[in-house]
Enzyme design. Structure first.
Site, PDB file in Angstrom:
ATOM      1  N   LYS A   1       0.786  -1.293   0.086  1.00 59.26           N
ATOM      2  CA  LYS A   1      -0.098  -0.093  -0.021  1.00 59.26           C
ATOM      3  C   LYS A   1       0.957   1.465  -0.116  1.00 59.26           C
ATOM      4  O   LYS A   1       0.525   2.064  -0.670  1.00 59.26           O
ATOM      5  CB  LYS A   1      -0.845   0.029   1.163  1.00 59.26           C
ATOM      6  CG  LYS A   1      -1.986   1.138   1.290  1.00 59.26           C
ATOM      7  CD  LYS A   1      -2.509   1.536   2.592  1.00 59.26           C
ATOM      8  CE  LYS A   1      -1.366   2.359   3.463  1.00 59.26           C
ATOM      9  NZ  LYS A   1      -2.097   2.737   4.798  1.00 59.26           N
TER      10      LYS A   1
ATOM     11  N   ARG B   1      -4.501  10.807   3.947  1.00 63.48           N
ATOM     12  CA  ARG B   1      -3.287  11.426   4.230  1.00 63.48           C
ATOM     13  C   ARG B   1      -2.378  11.600   2.768  1.00 63.48           C
ATOM     14  O   ARG B   1      -1.905  12.703   2.402  1.00 63.48           O
ATOM     15  CB  ARG B   1      -2.379  11.185   5.057  1.00 63.48           C
ATOM     16  CG  ARG B   1      -2.961  11.423   6.477  1.00 63.48           C
ATOM     17  CD  ARG B   1      -1.820  11.457   7.554  1.00 63.48           C
ATOM     18  NE  ARG B   1      -0.796  12.422   7.120  1.00 63.48           N
ATOM     19  CZ  ARG B   1      -0.804  13.783   7.385  1.00 63.48           C
ATOM     20  NH1 ARG B   1      -1.786  14.343   7.858  1.00 63.48           N
ATOM     21  NH2 ARG B   1       0.018  14.418   7.117  1.00 63.48           N
TER      22      ARG B   1
ATOM     23  N   CYS C   1      -4.997  11.789  11.090  1.00 61.55           N
ATOM     24  CA  CYS C   1      -4.436  10.398  11.741  1.00 61.55           C
ATOM     25  C   CYS C   1      -4.834  10.171  13.075  1.00 61.55           C
ATOM     26  O   CYS C   1      -4.565  10.734  13.929  1.00 61.55           O
ATOM     27  CB  CYS C   1      -2.955  10.503  11.185  1.00 61.55           C
ATOM     28  SG  CYS C   1      -2.211   8.961  11.553  1.00 61.55           S
TER      29      CYS C   1
ATOM     30  N   VAL D   1       8.208   6.712  16.966  1.00 59.67           N
ATOM     31  CA  VAL D   1       7.748   7.541  15.695  1.00 59.67           C
ATOM     32  C   VAL D   1       6.444   8.361  16.048  1.00 59.67           C
ATOM     33  O   VAL D   1       6.485   9.452  15.870  1.00 59.67           O
ATOM     34  CB  VAL D   1       7.302   6.358  14.704  1.00 59.67           C
ATOM     35  CG1 VAL D   1       6.897   7.180  13.532  1.00 59.67           C
ATOM     36  CG2 VAL D   1       9.066   5.783  14.355  1.00 59.67           C
TER      37      VAL D   1
END
Length: 352
Positions: free
Chosen positions: A21, A90, A114, A324
Site C-alpha cells: 500500500k 493523508r 490520523c 515514531v
C-alpha cells in the site's frame, strides 16, 4: 462486520502477500506526471487506493482498475483544481506538487487526519517553497502556485519523512532544468520502488534508499509498465502471527531484502529462513526482548502493535518502545480485555 475467531490454532501453511500500500499510493499519485499509457500490476484492492484513483480521475486521468491491475490511457486534459473533492486520506497531499508543476496551480482538500498521532505537512510545504511554489491554506483547502523555477535547490528535511521525501522527489522530477538535492531523506523500500517507477518513465533520479537523493528535472514523462513490490508490513504481520502460534508458515511474494525487522526477530530466537522471493517461519521458542521502533532501517512502527501481541506469547518480561508516533497504543486496552498483562512506562514504552 462481525468476525468470529476460533482460538488455540496455529497460523500455518502458505500465503502470498499483496502489493505494498505504501508503495502503491505515491506511484498512483505520480500518474498525473505523464500523458501517456501506463500499466501497473499488483495493486492492492483497498479503500485508500480507490480514493486516490477517484482524485486522479477528477484531475482528468483516464484509469481503470480490475484484478489488481491499473491501466492508464493517454490523457492531455489535466486540471489541478480538486478543492471540492472530499478526501479523508493523508496520501492526497502527494498530488499537490505534481499537479501544480504540470498545470501551474493546484487546489486540494486539506489531507485527512490520523488516529495514531500528529503527521504535520509542514515539511512538505517547506520543501515546495524551496522548489519555487507559493503555498496558501484557505479553510479546508490547500493551494500551490508555481512561481519562479530555480536552477539549483538543496533541501535538508528536518525529519526523514516518507511522505515528504516522496512528494518532493515526484515534484522535482518534472521540473525541467532544475537540479534538486534532497538530504536526510527517508530510506524505506517503498521510496526505492517509487524511484524505479519514475525512472522507468524517463525521470533522472538517483539515491533512493540512502540519505541523499539527486534529481535532474525533465520536461515530460513517457509511458511504462511496473509491478509494485510486496507489502513488507503485511508479510511481517503473518510472520509474527506464525511465531506467536508456533506455526510453520511460508510467506510468498515479498523480497526478504526489504525485511529489516527479521534480524530483530532472529535475535529473540525466531527461526526464519529467508529466500529471494519468500520467507519460511518455523516453530520457535522466543526469549523476552526490548525493541524500539524508528525510521527505516529501524524496526517499523507499523509492526509495533503486532510486536506487542507477540510479547504476550513470549515467556518473561518484554519492553516495546514507540519512537515514531505518540498515540500508537490503542491496541493495548483491547489486549488487556483478553487478559494481557501490559504496563505503560512513561509515554512511549510498554512493559509486557
Amino acid at each position: 462486520m462481525i468476525a468470529k475467531v476460533r482460538g488455540n490454532s496455529k497460523i500455518e501453511g502458505e500465503i502470498t502477500v499483496s502489493g505494498a500500500k505504501n508503495s502503491a499510493l505515491p506511484i498512483l499519485a505520480s500518474l498525473v506526471l505523464t500523458s501517456e499509457e501506463v500499466l501497473i500490476n499488483r495493486v492492492p484492492e483497498i479503500s485508500d487506493v480507490n480514493e486516490i484513483l477517484s482524485m486522479i480521475r477528477v484531475a482528468g486521468i483516464q484509469v481503470t482498475f480490475s484484478d489488481n491491475e491499473i491501466m492508464v490511457k493517454s490523457s492531455s486534459n489535466l486540471k489541478g483544481e480538486l478543492g471540492n473533492f472530499d478526501s479523508n486520506i493523508r496520501a492526497s497531499i502527494l498530488l499537490l506538487g505534481p499537479l501544480a508543476a504540470r498545470t501551474g496551480h493546484a487546489e486540494l482538500p486539506y489531507p485527512g487526519g490520523c488516529a495514531i498521532g500528529e503527521r504535520p505537512i509542514d515539511i512538505h510545504i517547506e520543501g515546495l517553497n524551496k522548489l519555487g511554489f507559493l503555498i496558501s491554506e484557505k479553510g479546508d483547502r490547500i493551494e500551490a502556485t508555481l512561481g519562479k523555477i530555480p536552477k539549483e535547490v538543496k533541501i535538508k528535511l528536518r525529519f526523514p519523512s516518507v511522505g515528504a521525501t516522496e512528494h518532493l522527489m515526484m515534484t522535482a522530477a518534472i521540473m525541467n532544468g532544475t537540479h534538486t538535492e534532497l538530504s536526510n531523506c527517508a530510506k524505506e523500500p517503498e521510496i526505492v520502488d517509487l524511484q524505479n517507477f519514475l525512472v522507468s518513465m524517463g525521470a533522472k533520479i538517483k539515491g533512493a534508499g540512502i540519505d541523499k537523493i539527486e534529481i535532474e528535472g525533465v520536461k515530460s514523462f513517457h509511458g511504462t509498465t511496473h509491478t509494485i513490490i510486496g507489502d513488507r508490513i503485511e508479510a511481517g504481520t503473518y510472520i509474527i502471527a506464525a511465531l506467536a502460534s508456533k506455526g510453520l508458515l511460508k510467506v510468498n511474494g515479498a523480497s526478504s531484502e526489504t525485511f529489516n525487522f527479521i534480524h530483530e526477530l532472529k535475535k529473540i530466537g525466531a527461526q526464519i529462513i529467508t529466500n529471494e522471493d519468500h520467507v519460511l517461519v518455523k516453530p520457535s521458542t522466543l526469549k523476552p526482548f526490548k525493541i524500539s521502533t524508528g525510521p527505516y532501517p529501524e524496526f517499523p512502527t507499523d509492526l509495533q502493535p503486532q510486536l506487542t501481541f507477540l510479547a504476550c506469547y513470549t515467556n518473561g518480561t518484554s519492553e516495546v518502545t514507540e519512537k515514531v508516533f505518540e498515540n500508537r497504543f490503542w491496541h493495548v486496552d483491547e489486549l488487556r480485555k483478553m487478559g494481557a498483562s501490559i504496563e505503560k512506562i512513561g509515554d512511549r514504552t510498554l512493559r509486557i
